[in-house]
Structures are given as structure tokens and as C-alpha cells.
Design a protein around this motif. Structure first.
Motif, PDB file in Angstrom:
ATOM      1  N   ALA A  32       0.830  -1.207   0.000  1.00  0.00           N
ATOM      2  CA  ALA A  32       0.000   0.000   0.000  1.00  0.00           C
ATOM      3  C   ALA A  32       0.863   1.255   0.000  1.00  0.00           C
ATOM      4  O   ALA A  32       2.070   1.215   0.266  1.00  0.00           O
ATOM      5  N   PHE A  33       0.218   2.368  -0.286  1.00  0.00           N
ATOM      6  CA  PHE A  33       0.942   3.639  -0.353  1.00  0.00           C
ATOM      7  C   PHE A  33      -0.006   4.821  -0.154  1.00  0.00           C
ATOM      8  O   PHE A  33      -1.218   4.714  -0.366  1.00  0.00           O
ATOM      9  N   VAL A  43       0.913   9.246 -10.802  1.00  0.00           N
ATOM     10  CA  VAL A  43       0.555   9.453  -9.406  1.00  0.00           C
ATOM     11  C   VAL A  43       1.834   9.406  -8.575  1.00  0.00           C
ATOM     12  O   VAL A  43       2.608   8.447  -8.676  1.00  0.00           O
ATOM     13  N   GLN A  44       2.043  10.449  -7.780  1.00  0.00           N
ATOM     14  CA  GLN A  44       3.181  10.436  -6.859  1.00  0.00           C
ATOM     15  C   GLN A  44       2.738   9.805  -5.550  1.00  0.00           C
ATOM     16  O   GLN A  44       1.716  10.185  -4.968  1.00  0.00           O
ATOM     17  N   VAL A  45       3.511   8.819  -5.079  1.00  0.00           N
ATOM     18  CA  VAL A  45       3.120   8.068  -3.889  1.00  0.00           C
ATOM     19  C   VAL A  45       4.291   7.952  -2.922  1.00  0.00           C
ATOM     20  O   VAL A  45       5.453   8.114  -3.293  1.00  0.00           O
ATOM     21  N   THR A  46       3.952   7.655  -1.668  1.00  0.00           N
ATOM     22  CA  THR A  46       4.940   7.272  -0.659  1.00  0.00           C
ATOM     23  C   THR A  46       4.536   5.911  -0.129  1.00  0.00           C
ATOM     24  O   THR A  46       3.415   5.731   0.363  1.00  0.00           O
ATOM     25  N   THR A  47       5.424   4.943  -0.241  1.00  0.00           N
ATOM     26  CA  THR A  47       5.090   3.573   0.120  1.00  0.00           C
ATOM     27  C   THR A  47       4.970   3.406   1.637  1.00  0.00           C
ATOM     28  O   THR A  47       5.710   4.013   2.411  1.00  0.00           O
ATOM     29  N   ALA A  48       4.030   2.550   2.054  1.00  0.00           N
ATOM     30  CA  ALA A  48       3.822   2.299   3.476  1.00  0.00           C
ATOM     31  C   ALA A  48       4.965   1.490   4.072  1.00  0.00           C
ATOM     32  O   ALA A  48       5.328   1.681   5.231  1.00  0.00           O
ATOM     33  N   LEU A  49       5.553   0.596   3.280  1.00  0.00           N
ATOM     34  CA  LEU A  49       6.607  -0.283   3.782  1.00  0.00           C
ATOM     35  C   LEU A  49       7.835   0.479   4.240  1.00  0.00           C
ATOM     36  O   LEU A  49       8.382   0.222   5.311  1.00  0.00           O
ATOM     37  N   ASP A  50       8.281   1.436   3.419  1.00  0.00           N
ATOM     38  CA  ASP A  50       9.567   2.076   3.694  1.00  0.00           C
ATOM     39  C   ASP A  50       9.581   3.588   3.500  1.00  0.00           C
ATOM     40  O   ASP A  50      10.652   4.198   3.469  1.00  0.00           O
ATOM     41  N   ARG A  71      -5.679  -0.308   8.729  1.00  0.00           N
ATOM     42  CA  ARG A  71      -5.688  -1.713   9.140  1.00  0.00           C
ATOM     43  C   ARG A  71      -4.426  -2.425   8.667  1.00  0.00           C
ATOM     44  O   ARG A  71      -3.837  -3.212   9.418  1.00  0.00           O
ATOM     45  N   LEU A  72      -4.004  -2.140   7.441  1.00  0.00           N
ATOM     46  CA  LEU A  72      -2.784  -2.762   6.929  1.00  0.00           C
ATOM     47  C   LEU A  72      -1.552  -2.325   7.711  1.00  0.00           C
ATOM     48  O   LEU A  72      -0.618  -3.105   7.905  1.00  0.00           O
ATOM     49  N   LEU A  73      -1.538  -1.069   8.148  1.00  0.00           N
ATOM     50  CA  LEU A  73      -0.411  -0.581   8.937  1.00  0.00           C
ATOM     51  C   LEU A  73      -0.368  -1.253  10.305  1.00  0.00           C
ATOM     52  O   LEU A  73       0.705  -1.584  10.821  1.00  0.00           O
ATOM     53  N   GLN A  74      -1.541  -1.463  10.889  1.00  0.00           N
ATOM     54  CA  GLN A  74      -1.614  -2.031  12.232  1.00  0.00           C
ATOM     55  C   GLN A  74      -1.381  -3.536  12.231  1.00  0.00           C
ATOM     56  O   GLN A  74      -0.801  -4.092  13.174  1.00  0.00           O
ATOM     57  N   THR A  75      -1.829  -4.193  11.167  1.00  0.00           N
ATOM     58  CA  THR A  75      -1.687  -5.649  11.060  1.00  0.00           C
ATOM     59  C   THR A  75      -1.107  -5.992   9.698  1.00  0.00           C
ATOM     60  O   THR A  75      -1.854  -6.190   8.729  1.00  0.00           O
TER      61      THR A  75
END
Length: 253
Positions: A32-33, A43-50, A71-75
Motif C-alpha cells: 500500500a501507499f 501518481v506520486q506516492v509514498t510507500t507504506a513499507l519504507d 488496518r494494513l499498517l496495524q496488522t
């Protein structure tokens, strides 16, 4: 704030909004991002992973609601471990070939739900292995700037995805990864899984590899390979010379 998620096997993340721009990283299935900006077909994005920022084609974006993103960030979602895992896209009866480290977002049983689409995962889910075996599975993968898969990978993409398969999140670039973890005094006291970082003539960290122990390191340079390492740096058994100068070693678990 708007959010999105990758529903393709792998999507290039580019430095600028252009197909000709360099690929700085890749977004894998289920990652996700945050969406920062819309610009024409990009689309300019910032990834959730890193927290890595870049541009992706807007046709490769599936929107994600705020609560789903949270929810993805929490779990964090389970990940795929095989070099290739098949995902059956129910709506059009097609198969997507997922690279190792893909995130099986909103997984229920063997079905991953992304947007309004269902993807049935074919094969084992949740299989894991030792960090040494995971790293060795990438042997002979070609070097690719910005790559994160068995079919093309760079040095920090390699360490990042191997660690993701161990349930540990690392930043994207070698210089960023070197700021995480704890310091190891010497290569002589390094353990399996420690990361060794190497600097250029200006003192900037430009390379990283995974310590295997017994004076060996696995890293992506031309291809993923195993070389010798000592207090001076990496000695290429193939080239018969030192190729990378050791800067620091860090431990993450």
C-alpha cells in the motif's frame, strides 16, 4: 489524504512522472501507499513499507480507503515466500504470478481481497525459512537498479526483501538501512544475517550485503552471488581482487 494499493505482480516506481525516468524501486502486489499528487497519467506516492517516494502510472493504482490503509499498517499482511506464487483473479479467470515478498492483503483463508477484486492464492501460504536459505534462493538473480524480485534486484532491494521475508521492515536504500539496527564491532564478531555496508571514495555508503558467516557474504553486484569478506571489505573470488571497501556492520535481530 488518499491511499492506494498494488494489484499487479510488480509496478515500477520512478523518480519522475515519465516512462523514460529511472526506476528507483518497485511496488509489489498488495503493498500500500499514500497518494501525494496526481499529474496527468501519473501518481506520486509514498510507500507504506519504507516511506519511499516516487511516481507510478495511474492505471496501476487501485484506491484504498483510510480505514483499510490503517488496518494494513496495524496488522501487516502475510507475505509470499516462493520465487513465484500464483494468484487466480476470480473476476476474469486469469492468473497473476506474484514475486516473493508480495503482501496478501486482507487475506481470508486462501483469498486476498484488493479493492473489489478477489485473488485466490494457489499453493502454500505462510511458509517460511531461515535467512540464509531465503538469501541463497536469490543466487544468480541479475542486478537491476531499483529491482526487488528474483528476476532483477539491486543490493539494498535484496537485503530489504530478504528481511521482509523474516518479518523485519528495512528502509529502501543502503545509506538508509545503515542508520537502523545496532552497531557490530567487527566483521570478526559478525553473525549470520548481519548487514555489512560499504562506502565509495567520498565516504558515502553505496553498497550492502548479508553476512553468511565463515568469512562469506551474499550480495547483489552484477548478480546475487557469494564472495569473501574480511576487515578490508569484499574480495571477489571471481575477479581475484577487492571490489568493495567495508564501512560498518549493523545487526537487526
Amino acid at each position: 489524504m488518499e491511499y492506494g494499493i498494488c494489484n499487479l505482480a510488480v509496478v515500477p516506481l520512478r523518480a519522475e512522472p515519465s516512462d523514460r525516468s529511472e526506476m528507483v524501486s518497485q511496488v509489489l502486489f498488495g503493498e500500500a501507499f499514500e497518494i501525494l499528487e496526481w499529474k496527468d497519467k501519473w501518481v506520486q506516492v509514498t510507500t507504506a513499507l519504507d516511506n519511499y517516494t516516487g511516481w507510478i502510472d495511474r492505471l496501476q493504482v487501485v484506491m484504498l480507503g483510510h480505514l483499510a490503509y490503517k488496518r494494513l499498517l496495524q496488522t501487516p499482511a502475510p507475505v509470499t515466500y516462493r520465487a513465484i506464487t500464483q494468484a487466480w483473479k476470480i473476476i476474469d479467470n486469469t492468473v497473476i504470478y506474484l514475486p516473493a515478498g508480495s503482501s496478501l492483503a486482507f487475506l481470508e483463508g486462501t483469498t486476498s481481497y484488493i479493492g473489489d477484486q478477489r485473488y485466490d492464492i494457489i499453493g502454500e501460504i505462510g511458509e517460511t525459512d531461515s535467512i540464509a536459505n531465503i538469501a541463497r534462493s536469490f543466487l544468480n538473480s541479475p542486478y537491476l537498479w531499483g529491482g526487488r524480485t528474483h528476476f532483477g534486484i539491486d543490493c539494498s532491494g535484496f537485503t530489504q526483501i530478504v528481511y521482509k521475508l523474516q518479518g523485519i521492515s528495512l528502509k529502501r536504500d543502503a545509506s538508509m538501512q545503515a542508520q537502523e539496527g545496532t552497531a557490530v564491532d567487527s566483521v570478526l564478531t559478525a553473525k549470520l544475517g548481519d548487514l555489512a555496508f560499504f562506502n565509495n571514495d567520498e565516504g558515502r555508503i553505496t553498497h550492502v550485503g548479508i553476512i553468511l558467516g565463515a568469512g562469506k557474504i551474499i550480495h547483489a553486484s552484477g548478480k546475487v552471488k557469494i564472495d569473501s569478506i574480511d576487515t578490508q571489505g569484499i574480495y571477489s573470488d571471481e575477479l581475484k581482487r577487492y571490489t568493495h571497501r567495508l564501512k560498518i556492520i549493523r545487526r537487526y535481530f
